[in-house]
Design an enzyme around this catalytic site. Structure first.
Site, short mmCIF file in Angstrom:
data_model
loop_
_atom_site.label_atom_id
_atom_site.label_comp_id
_atom_site.label_asym_id
_atom_site.label_seq_id
_atom_site.Cartn_x
_atom_site.Cartn_y
_atom_site.Cartn_z
N THR A 35 3.83 -12.88 21.80
CA THR A 35 2.95 -12.66 22.98
C THR A 35 3.59 -11.79 24.06
O THR A 35 3.12 -11.79 25.19
CB THR A 35 2.53 -14.00 23.61
OG1 THR A 35 3.70 -14.66 24.12
CG2 THR A 35 1.81 -14.90 22.64
N TRP A 36 4.65 -11.06 23.73
CA TRP A 36 5.25 -10.18 24.74
C TRP A 36 4.27 -9.05 25.04
O TRP A 36 3.82 -8.38 24.12
CB TRP A 36 6.58 -9.62 24.20
CG TRP A 36 7.39 -8.85 25.19
CD1 TRP A 36 7.25 -8.83 26.54
CD2 TRP A 36 8.47 -7.97 24.89
NE1 TRP A 36 8.19 -8.01 27.10
CE2 TRP A 36 8.96 -7.47 26.11
CE3 TRP A 36 9.10 -7.56 23.70
CZ2 TRP A 36 10.02 -6.57 26.20
CZ3 TRP A 36 10.16 -6.67 23.78
CH2 TRP A 36 10.62 -6.19 25.01
N ASP A 92 4.75 -17.89 20.17
CA ASP A 92 6.01 -17.62 20.84
C ASP A 92 5.76 -16.95 22.19
O ASP A 92 5.10 -15.92 22.26
CB ASP A 92 6.85 -16.66 19.97
CG ASP A 92 8.15 -16.28 20.64
OD1 ASP A 92 9.08 -17.10 20.62
OD2 ASP A 92 8.23 -15.18 21.23
N TYR A 99 8.13 -12.95 29.92
CA TYR A 99 7.00 -12.08 29.58
C TYR A 99 5.96 -12.06 30.70
O TYR A 99 5.28 -13.06 30.96
CB TYR A 99 6.34 -12.52 28.26
CG TYR A 99 7.29 -12.55 27.05
CD1 TYR A 99 8.50 -11.86 27.08
CD2 TYR A 99 6.97 -13.26 25.91
CE1 TYR A 99 9.37 -11.88 25.99
CE2 TYR A 99 7.83 -13.28 24.81
CZ TYR A 99 9.04 -12.60 24.87
OH TYR A 99 9.89 -12.63 23.79
N GLN A 151 16.26 -17.02 16.98
CA GLN A 151 15.20 -15.99 16.95
C GLN A 151 15.88 -14.63 17.15
O GLN A 151 16.55 -14.42 18.15
CB GLN A 151 14.17 -16.26 18.05
CG GLN A 151 12.99 -15.32 17.95
CD GLN A 151 11.94 -15.53 19.03
OE1 GLN A 151 11.66 -14.64 19.80
NE2 GLN A 151 11.36 -16.72 19.08
N TYR A 202 11.79 -11.55 15.14
CA TYR A 202 10.95 -10.98 16.20
C TYR A 202 10.83 -9.46 16.02
O TYR A 202 11.62 -8.86 15.30
CB TYR A 202 11.43 -11.39 17.59
CG TYR A 202 12.68 -10.76 18.19
CD1 TYR A 202 12.73 -9.41 18.55
CD2 TYR A 202 13.79 -11.55 18.48
CE1 TYR A 202 13.85 -8.86 19.15
CE2 TYR A 202 14.92 -11.00 19.08
CZ TYR A 202 14.94 -9.64 19.41
OH TYR A 202 16.05 -9.11 20.00
P1 NAP Z 1 5.86 -6.24 16.96
O1 NAP Z 1 5.22 -7.53 16.68
O2 NAP Z 1 6.89 -5.72 16.05
O3 NAP Z 1 4.76 -5.10 17.11
C1 NAP Z 1 3.67 -5.25 17.96
C2 NAP Z 1 2.79 -4.02 17.80
O4 NAP Z 1 2.22 -4.03 16.49
C3 NAP Z 1 1.64 -3.99 18.78
O5 NAP Z 1 1.49 -2.65 19.20
C4 NAP Z 1 0.45 -4.44 17.96
O6 NAP Z 1 -0.75 -3.85 18.38
C5 NAP Z 1 0.81 -3.90 16.61
N1 NAP Z 1 0.15 -4.65 15.54
C6 NAP Z 1 0.19 -5.98 15.32
N2 NAP Z 1 -0.50 -6.32 14.23
C7 NAP Z 1 -1.00 -5.15 13.74
C8 NAP Z 1 -1.80 -4.82 12.62
N3 NAP Z 1 -2.19 -5.76 11.75
N4 NAP Z 1 -2.12 -3.50 12.42
C9 NAP Z 1 -1.70 -2.53 13.28
N5 NAP Z 1 -0.93 -2.79 14.37
C10 NAP Z 1 -0.58 -4.09 14.58
O7 NAP Z 1 6.50 -6.23 18.42
P2 NAP Z 1 6.99 -7.28 19.50
O8 NAP Z 1 5.86 -7.69 20.36
O9 NAP Z 1 8.19 -6.68 20.11
O10 NAP Z 1 7.54 -8.54 18.67
C11 NAP Z 1 6.77 -9.67 18.34
C12 NAP Z 1 7.10 -10.86 19.22
O11 NAP Z 1 8.47 -11.24 19.10
C13 NAP Z 1 6.97 -10.59 20.73
O12 NAP Z 1 5.63 -10.47 21.13
C14 NAP Z 1 7.73 -11.76 21.29
O13 NAP Z 1 6.95 -12.93 21.26
C15 NAP Z 1 8.90 -11.85 20.31
N6 NAP Z 1 10.11 -11.13 20.79
C16 NAP Z 1 11.24 -11.87 21.08
C17 NAP Z 1 12.38 -11.24 21.55
C18 NAP Z 1 13.61 -12.04 21.87
O14 NAP Z 1 14.55 -11.51 22.48
N7 NAP Z 1 13.66 -13.29 21.47
C19 NAP Z 1 12.40 -9.84 21.72
C20 NAP Z 1 11.25 -9.12 21.37
C21 NAP Z 1 10.13 -9.78 20.90
P3 NAP Z 1 -1.88 -4.70 19.16
O15 NAP Z 1 -1.21 -5.34 20.32
O16 NAP Z 1 -2.86 -3.65 19.51
O17 NAP Z 1 -2.45 -5.70 18.19
#
Ligand code: NAP
Length: 293
Positions: free
Chosen positions: A32-33, A59, A64, A174, A202
């Site tokens: 949900t970032w 998550d 965020y 994570q 993530y």
């Molecule tokens: P990600 O999940 O790798 O990528 C998100 C991107 O992918 C968004 O632009 C989304 O677009 C797109 N997307 C998702 N499903 C899709 C699909 N089926 N087809 C096409 N595009 C798609 O990036 P992230 O947000 O960095 O990582 C996921 C989560 O991990 C975060 O939201 C957060 O909760 C967690 N996180 C944790 C840390 C940590 O330090 N612990 C760091 C980074 C992230 P739309 O939004 O338009 O759907």
């Protein structure tokens, strides 16, 4: 079939034991970032559809949107709290004995709930781990969190945590894990498996930098996707979660994306396909420090 249609989620997402916990958690969950930065109603609908499909691991983090993501999640899970494996994170600068408790209360208020299923230290910071773990244990005794873990911990951090009071109760780590960033496979993933921890991948789509189909590696992915009537992203999720300790939490802000991600859960890659992906997206040498974003 349109090029990006892929498999659709007919059945629920596969559930697995989350590290040492008894509860079952969807192999594919929901990040949900920055979800609060777009159309909020659309994002809430996506999270709710994800829950319908078994992506119960939601998550979030106090970082965020400075609480805005937690508030949006609170709206999405209203009336459905018991269906969710809800996870939030304390910022390192807040992770003192008192600061952790205050931060947790704030997160619970934003999320409109009385408990987190899991609470993580977002990354290593200035406060001794002993203090953070003491706060986590006190919160667990009060029932405000049901379990706790860490994020962005490399193996020396994990070793230190394990030998700190309260540290061997962590249930997960994570970490950054996607096709173009496989550093955890060198040591962090084996360490977590040996110690019975869940590993949450993530940014499984590279945080917006997913390999394009017109690249050589993208074409490898596309070929495998075609064989499974799947999309490239679904194949990426299947590859990342091929080990039973790994869960992935893609962030999706539309129902269509949530459905596509959920449907990755039933895909089983053959050894030959895993080898093809392995060659197209090589793991590379072990970096000096664990990468994070
Ligand atoms: P990600 O999940 O790798 O990528 C998100 C991107 O992918 C968004 O632009 C989304 O677009 C797109 N997307 C998702 N499903 C899709 C699909 N089926 N087809 C096409 N595009 C798609 O990036 P992230 O947000 O960095 O990582 C996921 C989560 O991990 C975060 O939201 C957060 O909760 C967690 N996180 C944790 C840390 C940590 O330090 N612990 C760091 C980074 C992230 P739309 O939004 O338009 O759907």
């Amino acid at each position: 079939m349109p090029p990006d249609a892929g498999r659709t989620a007919r059945t629920g997402v596969e559930q697995r034991r989350f590290g040492p916990l008894q509860c079952e958690v969807g192999v594919i969950g929901q990040g949900t970032w920055r979800i609060d930065e777009g159309d909020r109603a659309r994002a809430i609908a996506a999270l709710r559809r994800g829950l319908d499909l078994g992506m119960n691991h939601i998550d979030t983090a106090e970082m965020y949107g400075a609480g805005a993501s937690e508030e949006l999640v609170g709206q999405a899970i209203a009336g459905r709290r018991d269906q969710v494996f809800l996870l939030s994170k304390v910022l390192p600068q807040n992770a003192s004995l008192r600061g952790t408790k205050v931060a947790c209360e704030r997160s619970l208020t934003h999320l409109k709930t009385d408990r987190l299923d899991c609470y993580l230290l977002h990354w290593r910071g200035p406060h001794p781990l002993e203090e953070t773990f003491a706060a986590f244990q006190a919160l667990r005794e009060e029932g405000k969190i049901l379990s706790y873990g860490v994020s962005n911990f490399d193996t020396p951090d994990l070793e230190e945590a394990w030998s700190t009071a309260g540290g061997s109760d962590i249930v997960c780590n994570q970490v950054l894990y996607h096709l173009q960033e496989r550093a955890i496979e060198h040591a962090v993933l084996p360490w977590c498996e040996q110690h019975g921890l869940a590993v949450t991948a993530y940014s499984p789509f590279g945080h917006g930098d997913f390999p394009a189909t017109n690249t050589p590696a993208g074409r490898v992915l596309a070929g495998i996707a075609q064989a499974h009537q799947a999309t490239n992203r679904q194949i990426a999720l299947a590859f990342l979660t091929r080990q039973s300790s790994v869960f992935a939490i893609p962030k999706a802000s539309s129902v269509e994306h949530a459905e596509e991600n959920a449907a990755a859960s039933g895909i089983r890659l053959s050894q030959a396909e895993v080898a093809q992906i392995d060659a197209a997206f090589p793991r590379g040498p072990r970096p000096r420090e664990l990468p994070m974003i």
